[in-house]
Scaffold this motif. Structure first.
Motif, short mmCIF file in Angstrom:
data_model
loop_
_atom_site.label_atom_id
_atom_site.label_comp_id
_atom_site.label_asym_id
_atom_site.label_seq_id
_atom_site.Cartn_x
_atom_site.Cartn_y
_atom_site.Cartn_z
N HIS A 74 30.86 21.41 25.24
CA HIS A 74 29.59 22.15 25.16
C HIS A 74 29.37 23.06 26.36
O HIS A 74 28.54 23.97 26.29
N ILE A 75 30.12 22.89 27.42
CA ILE A 75 30.00 23.79 28.57
C ILE A 75 30.62 25.16 28.24
O ILE A 75 30.29 26.16 28.85
N VAL A 76 31.50 25.20 27.24
CA VAL A 76 32.16 26.44 26.84
C VAL A 76 31.27 27.26 25.91
O VAL A 76 31.18 28.47 26.02
N ALA A 77 30.60 26.59 25.00
CA ALA A 77 29.75 27.29 24.04
C ALA A 77 28.63 26.37 23.60
O ALA A 77 28.86 25.20 23.34
N PRO A 84 28.46 34.01 17.49
CA PRO A 84 29.33 35.10 17.94
C PRO A 84 30.81 34.70 18.00
O PRO A 84 31.68 35.51 17.72
N LEU A 85 31.08 33.43 18.35
CA LEU A 85 32.47 32.97 18.38
C LEU A 85 33.10 33.08 16.99
O LEU A 85 34.19 33.61 16.82
N PHE A 86 32.37 32.60 15.97
CA PHE A 86 32.90 32.67 14.61
C PHE A 86 32.95 34.11 14.09
O PHE A 86 33.84 34.46 13.33
N ASP A 87 31.98 34.93 14.51
CA ASP A 87 32.02 36.35 14.12
C ASP A 87 33.28 37.01 14.66
O ASP A 87 33.96 37.76 13.96
#
Length: 175
Positions: A74-77, A84-87
């Protein structure tokens, strides 16, 4: 640094993708094995002193059927970063399937946005007054907040809480 949080952005980080071929297994056995491997991955902890804090696994179920598992700390995202990661993943996947070489770089990185946001907030008097108010309110030792308990005591050992979801946007599926 000196007791203050510090963000360090690595210029580049390659993430290894673990590929597991399950295509040789029959339907029920393949599903059972996939669930077992996914469950094992979901409870494997991260070593915060070593990068990367993200693991990617690709499971081949058939010639044109794959399952991608992205496990990140969870510190990453956080919840707002997942979209936005999946986009971006969708953009790269679509480019790959169309044979497009190279994808335009993202115009604004998170660190750029965060800096702009801090500068904007600092310039606005209303926000500056709010920040000053909360600094005064939260200065010093805060009292322990005693809340009523609605359930059993929490376990003394850390939990293996996890969140999983499945998505299959229409654009990702081809028949």
């Amino acid at each position: 640094m000196d007791g203050e949080p510090l963000q360090f952005i690595h210029p580049e980080l390659k993430i290894q993708i673990s590929v597991t071929d399950l295509a040789h297994l029959n339907g029920d056995e393949r599903e059972f094995r996939l669930q077992a491997l996914a469950s094992k991955e979901s409870v494997t902890s991260f070593d915060l002193s070593r990068l990367p804090l993200i693991r990617v696994s690709l499971f081949k179920l058939g010639e044109a059927e794959h399952v991608l598992i992205i496990n990140l700390h969870h510190i990453v995202a956080d919840g707002l970063s997942i979209g936005p990661l999946f986009d971006e993943l969708d953009t790269f996947y679509r480019a790959f399937t169309l044979g497009v070489i190279g994808v335009p770089p993202v115009g604004v990185q998170y660190a750029d946005f965060a800096l702009w946001q801090r500068q904007t907030i600092a310039k606005e008097t209303a926000y500056a007054n709010q920040i000053e108010f909360w600094h005064k309110q939260l200065d010093g030792t805060l009292p322990v907040l005693e809340l009523p308990q609605t359930g059993p005591d929490r376990p003394s050992s850390p939990s293996t809480a996890r969140m999983s979801f499945s998505t299959s946007p229409a654009g990702w599926c081809r028949t």
